[in-house]
Design a protein around this motif. Sequence first.
Motif, PDB file in Angstrom:
ATOM      1  N   UNK A  27       0.830  -1.207   0.000  1.00 29.08           N
ATOM      2  CA  UNK A  27       0.000   0.000   0.000  1.00 29.08           C
ATOM      3  C   UNK A  27       0.869   1.264   0.000  1.00 29.08           C
ATOM      4  N   UNK A  28       1.841   1.302   0.885  1.00 29.33           N
ATOM      5  CA  UNK A  28       2.688   2.488   1.015  1.00 29.33           C
ATOM      6  C   UNK A  28       3.528   2.715  -0.241  1.00 29.33           C
ATOM      7  N   UNK A  29       3.994   1.633  -0.845  1.00 30.47           N
ATOM      8  CA  UNK A  29       4.861   1.737  -2.019  1.00 30.47           C
ATOM      9  C   UNK A  29       4.088   2.196  -3.251  1.00 30.47           C
ATOM     10  N   UNK A  30       2.979   1.535  -3.538  1.00 28.56           N
ATOM     11  CA  UNK A  30       2.317   1.749  -4.818  1.00 28.56           C
ATOM     12  C   UNK A  30       1.115   2.673  -4.761  1.00 28.56           C
ATOM     13  N   UNK A  31       0.550   2.870  -3.583  1.00 22.52           N
ATOM     14  CA  UNK A  31      -0.543   3.820  -3.465  1.00 22.52           C
ATOM     15  C   UNK A  31      -0.030   5.186  -3.021  1.00 22.52           C
ATOM     16  N   UNK A  32       0.835   5.198  -2.026  1.00 24.90           N
ATOM     17  CA  UNK A  32       1.364   6.452  -1.508  1.00 24.90           C
ATOM     18  C   UNK A  32       2.626   6.909  -2.218  1.00 24.90           C
ATOM     19  N   UNK A  33       3.260   6.016  -2.989  1.00 23.50           N
ATOM     20  CA  UNK A  33       4.449   6.398  -3.741  1.00 23.50           C
ATOM     21  C   UNK A  33       5.676   6.614  -2.876  1.00 23.50           C
ATOM     22  N   UNK A  34       5.702   6.008  -1.690  1.00 23.02           N
ATOM     23  CA  UNK A  34       6.851   6.178  -0.804  1.00 23.02           C
ATOM     24  C   UNK A  34       8.024   5.341  -1.291  1.00 23.02           C
ATOM     25  N   UNK A  35       9.241   5.819  -0.996  1.00 24.14           N
ATOM     26  CA  UNK A  35      10.403   4.999  -1.302  1.00 24.14           C
ATOM     27  C   UNK A  35      10.660   4.055  -0.123  1.00 24.14           C
ATOM     28  N   UNK A  36      11.597   3.127  -0.316  1.00 19.29           N
ATOM     29  CA  UNK A  36      11.815   2.096   0.695  1.00 19.29           C
ATOM     30  C   UNK A  36      12.284   2.670   2.030  1.00 19.29           C
ATOM     31  N   UNK A  37      13.068   3.732   1.968  1.00 20.55           N
ATOM     32  CA  UNK A  37      13.567   4.323   3.207  1.00 20.55           C
ATOM     33  C   UNK A  37      12.428   4.918   4.027  1.00 20.55           C
ATOM     34  N   UNK A  38      11.490   5.589   3.346  1.00 17.89           N
ATOM     35  CA  UNK A  38      10.342   6.168   4.043  1.00 17.89           C
ATOM     36  C   UNK A  38       9.450   5.074   4.629  1.00 17.89           C
ATOM     37  N   UNK A  39       9.248   4.011   3.859  1.00 13.73           N
ATOM     38  CA  UNK A  39       8.439   2.896   4.353  1.00 13.73           C
ATOM     39  C   UNK A  39       9.103   2.251   5.566  1.00 13.73           C
ATOM     40  N   UNK A  40      10.411   2.077   5.481  1.00 12.91           N
ATOM     41  CA  UNK A  40      11.145   1.466   6.593  1.00 12.91           C
ATOM     42  C   UNK A  40      10.991   2.300   7.861  1.00 12.91           C
TER      43      UNK A  40
END
Length: 203
Positions: free
Chosen positions: A150-163
């Motif tokens: 969800x965070x990656x493909x809906x919110x467009x966050x990069x891996x660092x932000x998701x982490x």
Amino acid sequence: MNKRQRIAEENELLLNLWHQSQAGDSLAFCQLADKQYRTLFNYATSFTSDREFIKDSIQELMIHIWERRQNIHIQYVSIYFLKALRNQLFQELRRHHPAVAQLDADEVNQISDFQTVETEIERNELFNENKAKVRTALEELPRRQKEAIFLKYYEGMDNEQIADLMQVNRQSVANLLFKGIACLKSQIKSVGTAISILVLFLR
């Protein structure tokens, strides 16, 4: 305009509303809350299917943020709101549903190469599968895989932000994304690209 530029422009708009809110503009805060609501609601479904619980949690969060607005410093509005909601959900779930709130460490321990995920996504073609089938496949994913996707493909966050939001390291995020996409593709044999799945799911 590419995705990164779109996200940056949207954040500027949200920051403007946030600064007005900090100055006491309740209308600006209502606009901000309205713009964030769907994202927050969709994100919360990664943790629970109780829609009334989600609605109440978001309402409580908005009240809490409004009351503390002058002491809150925000750089990325959506990330702040998502992180705040995540913390609140965990507190409530631990209080009322301890088993649901348990983190599954096994989901983040396996090593995988995130570049493989990116390559797979870029290489495959768009698909035309039934929406109900896609929704079912996503709902059956483990919670943390669904959250990362969800965070990656809906919110467009990069891996660092998701982490940072999920409180894991970048490799763990890569693992969750890789395993989630692999699981989706195993359940929906004709799926070409994971991005297409998420576009259907989140409309």
